[in-house]
Design a protein around this motif. Structure first.
Motif, PDB file in Angstrom:
ATOM      1  N   GLU A  33       0.705  -1.333   0.130  1.00  0.00           N
ATOM      2  CA  GLU A  33      -0.049  -0.087   0.207  1.00  0.00           C
ATOM      3  C   GLU A  33       0.711   1.235  -0.073  1.00  0.00           C
ATOM      4  N   ILE A  34       2.235   1.175   0.423  1.00  0.00           N
ATOM      5  CA  ILE A  34       2.816   2.233   0.540  1.00  0.00           C
ATOM      6  C   ILE A  34       4.202   2.230  -0.497  1.00  0.00           C
ATOM      7  N   VAL A  35       4.376   1.269  -1.230  1.00  0.00           N
ATOM      8  CA  VAL A  35       5.264   1.232  -2.222  1.00  0.00           C
ATOM      9  C   VAL A  35       4.684   0.894  -3.633  1.00  0.00           C
ATOM     10  N   ASN A  36       5.405   1.188  -4.631  1.00  0.00           N
ATOM     11  CA  ASN A  36       4.912   0.919  -6.006  1.00  0.00           C
ATOM     12  C   ASN A  36       4.784  -0.549  -6.503  1.00  0.00           C
ATOM     13  N   LEU A  37       4.384  -1.469  -5.729  1.00  0.00           N
ATOM     14  CA  LEU A  37       4.515  -2.774  -6.118  1.00  0.00           C
ATOM     15  C   LEU A  37       3.220  -3.657  -5.433  1.00  0.00           C
ATOM     16  N   ASP A  38       3.090  -4.554  -6.243  1.00  0.00           N
ATOM     17  CA  ASP A  38       1.709  -5.386  -5.805  1.00  0.00           C
ATOM     18  C   ASP A  38       2.313  -6.303  -4.678  1.00  0.00           C
ATOM     19  N   THR A  39       1.238  -6.653  -3.993  1.00  0.00           N
ATOM     20  CA  THR A  39       1.492  -7.827  -2.951  1.00  0.00           C
ATOM     21  C   THR A  39       2.435  -9.154  -3.357  1.00  0.00           C
ATOM     22  N   ASP A  40       2.249  -9.810  -4.374  1.00  0.00           N
ATOM     23  CA  ASP A  40       3.140 -10.869  -4.814  1.00  0.00           C
ATOM     24  C   ASP A  40       4.621 -10.533  -4.903  1.00  0.00           C
ATOM     25  N   GLN A  41       4.774  -9.456  -5.601  1.00  0.00           N
ATOM     26  CA  GLN A  41       6.159  -8.597  -5.775  1.00  0.00           C
ATOM     27  C   GLN A  41       6.674  -8.520  -4.333  1.00  0.00           C
ATOM     28  N   VAL A  42       5.887  -7.873  -3.517  1.00  0.00           N
ATOM     29  CA  VAL A  42       6.560  -7.635  -2.192  1.00  0.00           C
ATOM     30  C   VAL A  42       6.983  -8.791  -1.546  1.00  0.00           C
ATOM     31  N   ARG A  43       6.030  -9.763  -1.478  1.00  0.00           N
ATOM     32  CA  ARG A  43       6.361 -11.331  -1.067  1.00  0.00           C
ATOM     33  C   ARG A  43       7.631 -11.538  -1.473  1.00  0.00           C
ATOM     34  N   ASP A  44       7.921 -11.814  -2.623  1.00  0.00           N
ATOM     35  CA  ASP A  44       9.207 -12.185  -3.262  1.00  0.00           C
ATOM     36  C   ASP A  44      10.287 -11.386  -2.895  1.00  0.00           C
ATOM     37  N   ILE A  45      10.142 -10.158  -2.716  1.00  0.00           N
ATOM     38  CA  ILE A  45      11.256  -9.267  -2.375  1.00  0.00           C
ATOM     39  C   ILE A  45      11.539  -9.569  -0.732  1.00  0.00           C
ATOM     40  N   PHE A  46      10.475  -9.704   0.044  1.00  0.00           N
ATOM     41  CA  PHE A  46      10.576 -10.235   1.507  1.00  0.00           C
ATOM     42  C   PHE A  46      11.606 -11.661   1.438  1.00  0.00           C
ATOM     43  N   ALA A  47      11.016 -12.453   0.612  1.00  0.00           N
ATOM     44  CA  ALA A  47      11.973 -13.641   0.604  1.00  0.00           C
ATOM     45  C   ALA A  47      13.357 -13.395   0.546  1.00  0.00           C
ATOM     46  N   GLU A  48      13.508 -12.674  -0.603  1.00  0.00           N
ATOM     47  CA  GLU A  48      15.136 -12.149  -1.090  1.00  0.00           C
ATOM     48  C   GLU A  48      16.007 -11.617   0.076  1.00  0.00           C
ATOM     49  N   LEU A  49      15.156 -10.640   0.746  1.00  0.00           N
ATOM     50  CA  LEU A  49      15.875  -9.920   1.942  1.00  0.00           C
ATOM     51  C   LEU A  49      15.980 -10.589   3.024  1.00  0.00           C
ATOM     52  N   ALA A  50      14.936 -11.689   3.245  1.00  0.00           N
ATOM     53  CA  ALA A  50      15.081 -12.676   4.304  1.00  0.00           C
ATOM     54  C   ALA A  50      16.421 -13.656   4.192  1.00  0.00           C
ATOM     55  N   ASP A  51      16.482 -13.800   2.853  1.00  0.00           N
ATOM     56  CA  ASP A  51      17.731 -14.905   2.418  1.00  0.00           C
ATOM     57  C   ASP A  51      19.066 -14.114   2.643  1.00  0.00           C
ATOM     58  N   SER A  52      18.989 -12.838   2.617  1.00  0.00           N
ATOM     59  CA  SER A  52      20.377 -11.947   2.852  1.00  0.00           C
ATOM     60  C   SER A  52      20.173 -11.552   4.373  1.00  0.00           C
ATOM     61  N   ASP A  53      19.285 -12.020   5.111  1.00  0.00           N
ATOM     62  CA  ASP A  53      19.412 -11.959   6.562  1.00  0.00           C
ATOM     63  C   ASP A  53      19.084 -10.309   6.947  1.00  0.00           C
TER      64      ASP A  53
END
Length: 226
Positions: free
Chosen positions: A50-70
């Motif tokens: 809701e506050i970045v220019n991305l849809d929910t699925d895109q944010v989930r994918d980025i969550f996963a990548e950021l989690a993979d990078s700790d």
């Protein structure tokens, strides 16, 4: 020091420069998502979208990548920033917003924010407590006239942010979301739902203000004034 951007499609990488110091930089999409989670302390992909220019699925994918990078810890649908998120946000903001930090059109209005912020904090204190016979007591919100005066002051202070938010939005459109969030919160308050003044569990005026303040400090590379 040599640096490189971590894209939204590959793991962020540490860069070792000639001075043997290590630095990792996030690209803009990774930065926006991690920054949003850090500001909220914890958030779902739906809330961040809701506050970045991305849809929910895109944010989930980025969550996963950021989690993979700790940089994020995932608990079901909720993401929390790790201790490692702070330094990478600081380093990345310095590059992403390097030009803004020397832009007179932004700095002229940003320099006035601390005074408005101090007034906002005093006003929020007045909302939370009332003075009776020289003593501070919790405001039970039974005095609608008193509350209306405080709300009026809050609305005026939020309107004072318009110039700063517009100046920032011209440089990075994501700052425009704060305008919409303030408007929605104040509309709820005006409709009688006073929880949207300061309830920590809602997107209240106080929460939006707090997030914007932290975001502004990180963007401009400034320290919080005590």
């Amino acid at each position: 020091m040599a640096v490189a951007w971590a894209s939204a499609h590959r793991r962020p990488r540490s860069i070792v420069g000639n001075d043997h110091m290590t630095q990792t930089l996030l690209d803009k999409r990774l930065y926006d998502v991690l920054n949003a989670v850090a500001l909220k302390k914890m958030a779902t992909a739906a809330a961040v979208s809701e506050i970045v220019n991305l849809d929910t699925d895109q944010v989930r994918d980025i969550f996963a990548e950021l989690a993979d990078s700790d940089y994020l810890a995932l608990m079901g649908e909720t993401a929390l920033p790790t201790d490692a998120s702070g330094p990478v946000l600081v380093d990345s903001a310095a590059v992403i917003y390097g030009q803004i930090r020397t832009d007179p059109s932004v700095l002229q209005v940003a320099d006035k924010f601390e005074d408005v912020n101090s007034r906002f904090l005093r006003t929020m204190s007045s909302w939370q407590q009332i003075e009776v016979a020289g003593r501070k007591l919790a405001n039970d919100h039974s005095d609608s006239v008193y509350d209306a005066k405080v709300i009026s002051t809050i609305e005026r202070l939020v309107s004072r942010l318009e110039g700063l938010l517009e100046a920032l939005s011209e440089k990075d459109a994501r700052f425009r979301t704060y305008i919409g969030r303030f408007e929605r919160s104040l509309e709820k308050v005006d409709a009688g739902d006073i929880a949207f003044v300061s309830d920590p569990t809602r997107d209240s005026v106080h929460n939006v203000w707090f997030e914007f303040h932290e975001d502004l400090l990180r963007t401009l590379g400034r320290a919080r004034k005590e």
